[in-house]
Design a protein around this motif. Structure first.
Motif, PDB file in Angstrom:
ATOM      1  N   THR A  29      49.710  69.039  23.970  1.00  0.00           N
ATOM      2  CA  THR A  29      50.228  68.115  25.099  1.00  0.00           C
ATOM      3  C   THR A  29      49.324  67.628  25.897  1.00  0.00           C
ATOM      4  O   THR A  29      49.557  66.997  26.806  1.00  0.00           O
ATOM      5  CB  THR A  29      51.428  69.154  25.703  1.00  0.00           C
ATOM      6  N   GLU A  30      48.071  68.188  26.171  1.00  0.00           N
ATOM      7  CA  GLU A  30      47.235  67.924  27.024  1.00  0.00           C
ATOM      8  C   GLU A  30      46.041  66.569  26.542  1.00  0.00           C
ATOM      9  O   GLU A  30      45.224  66.428  27.188  1.00  0.00           O
ATOM     10  CB  GLU A  30      46.155  69.057  27.372  1.00  0.00           C
ATOM     11  N   ILE A  31      46.320  66.370  25.232  1.00  0.00           N
ATOM     12  CA  ILE A  31      45.386  65.550  24.643  1.00  0.00           C
ATOM     13  C   ILE A  31      45.890  64.095  24.285  1.00  0.00           C
ATOM     14  O   ILE A  31      46.856  64.075  23.773  1.00  0.00           O
ATOM     15  CB  ILE A  31      45.030  66.291  22.991  1.00  0.00           C
ATOM     16  N   SER A  32      45.146  62.991  24.695  1.00  0.00           N
ATOM     17  CA  SER A  32      45.511  61.623  24.299  1.00  0.00           C
ATOM     18  C   SER A  32      44.327  61.255  23.289  1.00  0.00           C
ATOM     19  O   SER A  32      43.279  61.297  23.543  1.00  0.00           O
ATOM     20  CB  SER A  32      45.707  61.045  25.393  1.00  0.00           C
ATOM     21  N   ALA A  33      44.902  60.532  22.373  1.00  0.00           N
ATOM     22  CA  ALA A  33      44.030  59.883  21.368  1.00  0.00           C
ATOM     23  C   ALA A  33      44.453  58.442  21.437  1.00  0.00           C
ATOM     24  O   ALA A  33      45.613  58.111  21.179  1.00  0.00           O
ATOM     25  CB  ALA A  33      44.123  60.556  19.887  1.00  0.00           C
ATOM     26  N   ARG A  63      49.081  56.507  13.373  1.00  0.00           N
ATOM     27  CA  ARG A  63      49.926  57.208  12.373  1.00  0.00           C
ATOM     28  C   ARG A  63      49.218  58.172  11.518  1.00  0.00           C
ATOM     29  O   ARG A  63      49.626  59.236  11.155  1.00  0.00           O
ATOM     30  CB  ARG A  63      50.938  56.203  11.622  1.00  0.00           C
ATOM     31  N   GLU A  64      48.060  57.685  11.017  1.00  0.00           N
ATOM     32  CA  GLU A  64      47.199  58.162  10.098  1.00  0.00           C
ATOM     33  C   GLU A  64      46.347  59.572  10.779  1.00  0.00           C
ATOM     34  O   GLU A  64      46.587  60.560  10.286  1.00  0.00           O
ATOM     35  CB  GLU A  64      46.152  57.450   9.784  1.00  0.00           C
ATOM     36  N   GLN A  92      49.267  62.209  11.271  1.00  0.00           N
ATOM     37  CA  GLN A  92      49.513  62.703   9.948  1.00  0.00           C
ATOM     38  C   GLN A  92      48.446  63.743   9.668  1.00  0.00           C
ATOM     39  O   GLN A  92      48.834  64.729   9.266  1.00  0.00           O
ATOM     40  CB  GLN A  92      49.600  61.583   8.959  1.00  0.00           C
ATOM     41  N   ARG A  93      46.992  63.637   9.998  1.00  0.00           N
ATOM     42  CA  ARG A  93      46.258  64.433   9.628  1.00  0.00           C
ATOM     43  C   ARG A  93      45.967  65.512  10.469  1.00  0.00           C
ATOM     44  O   ARG A  93      45.974  66.737  10.060  1.00  0.00           O
ATOM     45  CB  ARG A  93      44.733  63.878   9.791  1.00  0.00           C
ATOM     46  N   ILE A  94      46.372  65.272  11.811  1.00  0.00           N
ATOM     47  CA  ILE A  94      46.375  66.528  12.846  1.00  0.00           C
ATOM     48  C   ILE A  94      47.785  67.399  12.443  1.00  0.00           C
ATOM     49  O   ILE A  94      47.731  68.641  12.282  1.00  0.00           O
ATOM     50  CB  ILE A  94      46.722  66.235  14.103  1.00  0.00           C
ATOM     51  N   GLY A 150      53.700  60.830  21.432  1.00  0.00           N
ATOM     52  CA  GLY A 150      53.303  59.595  20.911  1.00  0.00           C
ATOM     53  C   GLY A 150      52.019  59.353  21.083  1.00  0.00           C
ATOM     54  O   GLY A 150      51.679  59.871  22.185  1.00  0.00           O
ATOM     55  N   TYR A 151      51.167  59.039  20.192  1.00  0.00           N
ATOM     56  CA  TYR A 151      49.671  58.332  20.224  1.00  0.00           C
ATOM     57  C   TYR A 151      49.748  56.961  20.926  1.00  0.00           C
ATOM     58  O   TYR A 151      50.398  56.295  20.399  1.00  0.00           O
ATOM     59  CB  TYR A 151      49.080  58.754  19.162  1.00  0.00           C
ATOM     60  N   PHE A 152      48.814  56.748  21.658  1.00  0.00           N
ATOM     61  CA  PHE A 152      48.703  55.351  22.238  1.00  0.00           C
ATOM     62  C   PHE A 152      47.773  54.416  21.295  1.00  0.00           C
ATOM     63  O   PHE A 152      47.120  55.096  20.683  1.00  0.00           O
ATOM     64  CB  PHE A 152      48.293  55.249  23.589  1.00  0.00           C
ATOM     65  N   TYR A 153      48.234  53.218  21.210  1.00  0.00           N
ATOM     66  CA  TYR A 153      47.279  52.232  20.479  1.00  0.00           C
ATOM     67  C   TYR A 153      47.188  50.892  21.030  1.00  0.00           C
ATOM     68  O   TYR A 153      48.072  50.493  21.777  1.00  0.00           O
ATOM     69  CB  TYR A 153      47.742  52.146  18.895  1.00  0.00           C
TER      70      TYR A 153
END
Length: 113
Positions: A58-62, A71-72, A75-77, A108-111
């Motif tokens: 919860t402290e990590i943003s990618a 999404r990839e 999924q891998r994480i 959610g991951y940002f893109y």
């Protein structure tokens, strides 16, 4: 599965810096490196809770450049977290990794498109 990384990839995975940028060409292993970085940070948070170099999911943003890449990576994480739950040697460890996996599902991951 055993993974090998070059020196630059290892530097990105195991860096003690709070922010890491991974920029490289297509097919160079960026997603794999970022997945390993996330898992490394989570593992540090479990093994060394007082360390400032670990982080829970919860402290990590990618940030990625496409929704597909986000999404990839997620999924891998998720796959890596599932392996950690399965391979846990104690209830405490299993609970920790299950919590990380659950938290990933709600994040959610940002893109950037």
């Amino acid at each position: 599965m055993s993974m090998t990384f070059n020196d630059q990839q290892k530097e990105a995975i195991f860096s003690t810096e709070p922010l890491v940028v991974v920029a490289a060409g297509a097919g160079s292993g960026k997603t794999r490196v970022l997945t390993e970085r996330v898992m490394y940070l989570c593992e540090r948070a479990f093994l060394e809770p007082d360390s400032q170099h670990g982080a829970e999911i919860t402290e990590i943003s990618a940030i990625t450049f496409t929704e597909k890449a986000a999404r990839e990576m997620k999924q891998r994480i998720r796959g890596s977290l599932e392996e950690k739950v399965q391979d846990s040697k104690s209830d405490e460890e299993r609970t920790y990794w299950a919590k990380q996996k659950e938290a990933l599902g709600s994040r959610g991951y940002f893109y950037i498109s």
